[in-house]
Scaffold this motif. Structure first.
Motif, PDB file in Angstrom:
ATOM      1  N   VAL B 218     -36.660 -65.473 -54.363  1.00 25.00           N
ATOM      2  CA  VAL B 218     -37.068 -65.648 -53.420  1.00 25.00           C
ATOM      3  C   VAL B 218     -37.783 -64.496 -52.543  1.00 25.00           C
ATOM      4  O   VAL B 218     -38.675 -64.139 -51.705  1.00 25.00           O
ATOM      5  CB  VAL B 218     -36.310 -66.085 -52.394  1.00 25.00           C
ATOM      6  CG1 VAL B 218     -36.946 -66.666 -50.970  1.00 25.00           C
ATOM      7  CG2 VAL B 218     -35.641 -68.104 -53.503  1.00 25.00           C
ATOM      8  N   ASP B 219     -36.922 -63.182 -53.076  1.00 23.76           N
ATOM      9  CA  ASP B 219     -37.593 -62.465 -52.687  1.00 23.76           C
ATOM     10  C   ASP B 219     -36.614 -61.080 -54.034  1.00 23.76           C
ATOM     11  O   ASP B 219     -35.489 -61.322 -53.598  1.00 23.76           O
ATOM     12  CB  ASP B 219     -36.552 -61.947 -51.354  1.00 23.76           C
ATOM     13  CG  ASP B 219     -37.975 -60.725 -50.567  1.00 23.76           C
ATOM     14  OD1 ASP B 219     -37.823 -60.348 -51.128  1.00 23.76           O
ATOM     15  OD2 ASP B 219     -37.110 -60.802 -49.208  1.00 23.76           O
ATOM     16  N   THR B 220     -36.162 -59.528 -53.694  1.00 26.46           N
ATOM     17  CA  THR B 220     -36.089 -58.784 -54.087  1.00 26.46           C
ATOM     18  C   THR B 220     -36.005 -58.160 -52.674  1.00 26.46           C
ATOM     19  O   THR B 220     -36.755 -56.904 -52.516  1.00 26.46           O
ATOM     20  CB  THR B 220     -36.499 -58.632 -55.014  1.00 26.46           C
ATOM     21  OG1 THR B 220     -36.605 -58.966 -56.682  1.00 26.46           O
ATOM     22  CG2 THR B 220     -35.447 -57.118 -55.540  1.00 26.46           C
ATOM     23  N   VAL B 221     -34.260 -57.533 -52.773  1.00 23.61           N
ATOM     24  CA  VAL B 221     -33.888 -57.057 -51.389  1.00 23.61           C
ATOM     25  C   VAL B 221     -33.211 -55.786 -51.886  1.00 23.61           C
ATOM     26  O   VAL B 221     -32.322 -55.624 -52.842  1.00 23.61           O
ATOM     27  CB  VAL B 221     -33.994 -58.190 -50.418  1.00 23.61           C
ATOM     28  CG1 VAL B 221     -34.711 -58.410 -49.753  1.00 23.61           C
ATOM     29  CG2 VAL B 221     -31.848 -58.501 -50.750  1.00 23.61           C
ATOM     30  N   ARG B 222     -33.518 -54.628 -50.798  1.00 19.51           N
ATOM     31  CA  ARG B 222     -32.483 -53.737 -50.817  1.00 19.51           C
ATOM     32  C   ARG B 222     -31.330 -53.700 -50.714  1.00 19.51           C
ATOM     33  O   ARG B 222     -31.479 -54.287 -49.032  1.00 19.51           O
ATOM     34  CB  ARG B 222     -33.434 -52.273 -50.356  1.00 19.51           C
ATOM     35  CG  ARG B 222     -34.205 -51.539 -51.237  1.00 19.51           C
ATOM     36  CD  ARG B 222     -34.498 -50.015 -50.903  1.00 19.51           C
ATOM     37  NE  ARG B 222     -32.940 -49.644 -50.718  1.00 19.51           N
ATOM     38  CZ  ARG B 222     -32.306 -48.465 -51.649  1.00 19.51           C
ATOM     39  NH1 ARG B 222     -33.143 -49.002 -52.660  1.00 19.51           N
ATOM     40  NH2 ARG B 222     -31.405 -47.720 -51.386  1.00 19.51           N
ATOM     41  N   LEU B 223     -29.710 -54.044 -50.193  1.00 18.13           N
ATOM     42  CA  LEU B 223     -28.734 -54.619 -49.405  1.00 18.13           C
ATOM     43  C   LEU B 223     -28.338 -54.089 -48.778  1.00 18.13           C
ATOM     44  O   LEU B 223     -28.332 -54.495 -47.600  1.00 18.13           O
ATOM     45  CB  LEU B 223     -27.976 -55.077 -50.770  1.00 18.13           C
ATOM     46  CG  LEU B 223     -27.925 -56.312 -51.783  1.00 18.13           C
ATOM     47  CD1 LEU B 223     -26.881 -55.935 -53.161  1.00 18.13           C
ATOM     48  CD2 LEU B 223     -27.857 -57.234 -51.361  1.00 18.13           C
TER      49      LEU B 223
END
Lengths: 328, 501
Positions: B218-223
């Motif tokens: 779905v997405d790769t995010v910086r937490l």
């Protein structure tokens, strides 16, 4: 103590000793060399096959080809007509080769084609029986002298059978210290966990069936020494007894637990039982009933002592497994 | 920043289901990167592909820029990838030391070297703070938490450059040990892929996360850039929520099943009440005690403590037959294994539990049987023509309906449904919902576990959230949403509305 009792080997040893004591009291000439040799000769083929079968059972398989290979080895030897030591050697080599070929076929089918072991080995068993009939259509013939009485006599004071049995024990103990000797238990308990632990499960299974086939062939040679002649349909009862020996020895059908030492002792139990019943005058027709009963009793005792010795694993099953009874 | 692992368009199909669908992401060297997703999002397939246990259908993986396509565990280990599996891969019949040193078992050529590998094991156990374990101990004797720790130590012991931790805290009572270990092994050379659904842990450990849903990234995010709510939205995906008629303001009847302080292998002090006329949902991630709870209620598993009261009376049944007599019907998830009886007709499958009513002097009468089962088949929308067919010939959804019809025909008052709508088509789902509603409208009670949170929200009167073997939160079905449930069942933000019952 509990742990010792829960191991099938200890149990089989206790039963064997108890039975031997009864046997000693039943007849005065039990301890003669002749009688002892006779007992060992009877036990040797069982011991060798049981060693092979134990490996297969531990790795989680089942092997019905045992009877087929034994028969095949027997008729190969009985049709060796030369009579010289040379032709006996050829016969033995052919018999062992047959065992290896059948074992390799079993291993290939089970390990690489994922055929259920009962089905695969039932197939090879029937094929072997058929082939035996082609080689030797009716019972008869005689095995070379080198085999019989050669293999049931003694080297100096030591019976050949005893040497063979000791060889099995030593070989198994050594095998237990090899990598394979530990891998078979891993694969038999949980194949996918074994693979996740880096074990090449298929290769392990293949080798086990191969080794077992070879051992059955050796057993066939020893059995031929006992019968001295060929019989293309003679191994059904023998095969059942080998399974019984393995069960008495505490191996778990389904894999992951068992010891060839236990099975060897189990084979001893069956051999002594036969002798003992004969000595106390029970007709040989009843032998089977007693052998079957001993098997069931031994397995029951094994189950009870296993339960006593068991440290309950604490919630090892995952929730999902608890529901479905199978790995999630 | 240097990339250690680059996954591109990774795809894996099992028959009709796509477990991984063009999965693409990158992991920076030396980082701890999280992979998050719900059950069935594709996490384990990804792990298996990276570990060499499974070969993907297409797509590529690169390790330090070089193509990485392992076809065995040994191969992936050889490339410096090591995995602590969730489905633990330890062998219970071998010792701790043997497990740690598999498959080599010492440096010997032919024979294993027990002293050598036991010494190595002792060293590892001391180094990673497992003083309670002894090298010669059999793994079968260890607790689940100890096994989990051992599994992790084993993976670490291969000195990987990429360490995969698959739900490493799932069986641990607390994360202290795990965090300590990670602290100890962290280095610029070691990258950790941390697979979990526990967001709190992930926030503590990881810098970035790749979110999977239905096999897709779905997405790769910086937490640090996203709040919890956003992550849950990414995980749960509100988009495919079908509009469902919500049940509101229903009043339910007397207590039907009361569970008090129930305990078992995976169940810890569990209490709840199911009322007559109620659909009570159970929301939980895998392995939070729900399966055992259902089995206990169905008489298939014995609790080690606590009580179950059915219809106000303390129940004493210990077998499925006893549960049936108390009016409880259990529909298990594994239909093939537990539900249907293959090889006989659908009709026989439906009537098998109620033969008393359809037989004369013990002989099943075909016509009577047929007539008697018809209303129940209609109730679950099972087409009449299926009754005469072998049940094997039916689709999964129709088999499910037949099993439900059987439970209804037995005259059970209480239905335990364990994920009945998993893997069935939308039409069947709809009839399952309708059946549940009718069943409860006529006074029955339903306890329903579903892996699909959105359907729980739509259908239930109340939803219980299970976490580590007990109920951590409870929500009214019409007031809650998927995000809220997800937070509760991941042990996150639990307790806000707990104890309302």
């Amino acid at each position: 103590m509990r742990r010792a009792l829960s191991s099938g080997t200890t149990l089989a040893a206790i039963i064997l000793v108890a039975m031997y004591i009864v046997y000693m009291y039943s007849s005065i000439d039990v301890l003669t060399t002749e009688n002892a040799t006779d007992l060992l000769n009877n036990a040797a083929p069982l011991v060798i096959s049981a060693t092979g079968l134990t490996l297969v059972i531990v790795v989680g398989g089942f092997d019905l080809s045992l009877g087929g290979v034994v028969t095949l080895a027997n008729v190969i030897l009985a049709t060796q007509t030369g009579g010289t030591t040379g032709s006996a050697a050829v016969g033995v080599l052919l018999a062992l080769l047959a065992g290896v070929v059948v074992g390799a076929l079993n291993g290939f089918l089970v390990a690489y084609l994922n055929v259920q072991s009962i089905a695969a080995t039932l197939g090879t068993f029937i094929m072997c029986s058929g082939l035996a009939l082609v080689i030797m259509p009716s019972p008869g013939g005689s095995v070379p002298e080198f085999i019989s009485p050669g293999l049931i006599s003694s080297v100096g004071p030591v019976p050949v059978s005893l040497l063979v049995i000791l060889a099995c024990v030593v070989a198994y103990l050594a095998f237990r210290r090899t990598r394979m000797g530990i891998h078979i238990f891993a694969v038999g308990l949980d194949e996918s966990a074994a693979i996740q632990s880096g074990i090449k499960a298929a290769a392990v299974k293949f080798r086990v069936y191969l080794a077992a086939g070879l051992l059955y062939a050796v057993a066939g040679v020893m059995l031929s020494a006992l019968t001295a002649s060929g019989d293309p349909n003679g191994s059904a009862v023998f095969m059942v007894l080998v399974f019984a020996a393995v069960a008495i020895g505490g191996a778990k059908f389904g894999g992951g637990r068992g010891s060839a030492i236990g099975s060897i002792l189990g084979a001893g139990v069956l051999a002594v039982l036969q002798k003992m019943l004969f000595a106390v005058g029970v007709s040989t027709f009843y032998t089977g009933i007693f052998q079957g009963a001993i098997l069931i009793v031994a397995v029951l005792i094994g189950m009870i002592s296993l339960r006593l010795g068991e440290t309950r694993p604490r919630a090892v099953t995952t929730d999902q497994r608890a529901l479905t009874g199978r790995p999630a | 920043m240097q990339t250690v692992l680059q996954v591109d368009d990774l795809t894996k199909r099992y028959g009709a289901t796509t477990a991984l669908d063009r999965v693409t992401f990158a992991v920076a060297k030396g980082s701890i990167h999280a992979i998050i997703g719900e059950n069935g999002a594709g996490k384990s397939t990804l792990i298996k592909s990276l570990s060499g246990l499974q070969v993907p259908d297409s797509g590529t993986m690169r390790l330090d820029g070089e193509l990485f396509a392992p076809s065995s565990l040994g191969e992936s280990r050889g490339r410096g990838v090591s995995t602590a599996f969730q489905e633990m891969s330890l062998l219970g019949n071998l010792t701790v030391a043997e497990n740690l040193s598999l498959p080599r078992l010492g440096s010997g050529r032919l024979f294993v070297r027990r002293r050598q590998y036991e010494a190595a094991a002792a060293e590892l156990l001391a180094k990673y703070d497992l003083p309670g374990l002894s090298p010669a101990q059999r793994v079968g004797e260890l607790s689940l938490a100890e096994r989990q720790k051992l599994e992790i130590v084993r993976a670490v012991s291969h000195r990987p450059k990429l360490l995969l931790l698959d739900e490493p805290s799932a069986a641990l009572p607390d994360v202290e040990w795990l965090f300590g270990l990670i602290e100890k092994i962290r280095s610029p050379e070691l990258t950790i892929l941390y697979i979990s659904h526990r967001l709190a842990e992930i926030r503590d450990l990881c810098g970035s996360a790749t979110v999977l849903r239905n096999g897709r990234v779905v997405d790769t995010v910086r937490l640090s850039d996203v709040d919890d709510g956003m992550v849950f939205t990414l995980m749960g995906g509100a988009s495919d929520d079908q509009v469902r008629e919500k049940r509101t303001g229903r009043t339910t009847g007397a207590p039907a099943i009361q569970v008090d302080g129930l305990r078992g292998d995976t169940v810890r002090d569990l209490s709840f009440t199911l009322h007559d006329g109620e659909i009570l949902g159970v929301a939980a991630l895998e392995g939070q005690g729900q399966a055992e709870t259902f089995r206990m209620l169905a008489g298939a598993s014995r609790p080690s403590g606590g009580t179950i009261a059915v219809g106000g009376r303390r129940s004493k049944y210990t077998t499925p037959a006893g549960a049936l007599r108390s009016g409880i019907s259990f529909v298990a998830e594994e239909r093939k294994a537990e539900g249907i009886m293959p090889g006989i007709s659908t009709l026989a499958n439906i009537t098998i539990s109620s033969l008393g009513r359809t037989s004369t002097l013990g002989v099943a009468a075909g016509k009577k049987e047929y007539q008697a089962s018809l209303p129940f088949a209609r109730k679950v929308d099972l087409d009449e023509r299926y009754l005469r067919m072998d049940i094997d010939a039916l689709s999964g959804g129709n088999q499910q309906k037949a099993i439900l019809a059987r439970s209804l025909m037995k005259g059970s008052k209480y239905l335990l449904l364990y994920d009945p709508s998993r893997g069935v088509d939308v039409g069947t789902k709809a009839s399952v919902y309708r059946m549940m509603r009718e069943f409860t409208d006529s006074g029955g009670a339903v306890l329903w576990y579903s892996t699909d949170l959105s359907e729980l929200v739509g259908i239930c009167d109340r939803v219980l959230c299970f976490y580590r073997g007990s109920v951590v939160a409870e929500f009214p079905g019409h007031e809650t949403d998927v995000e809220e449930l997800l937070q509760a069942i991941t042990g996150h933000g639990a307790g806000e509305k707990a104890g309302q019952s």
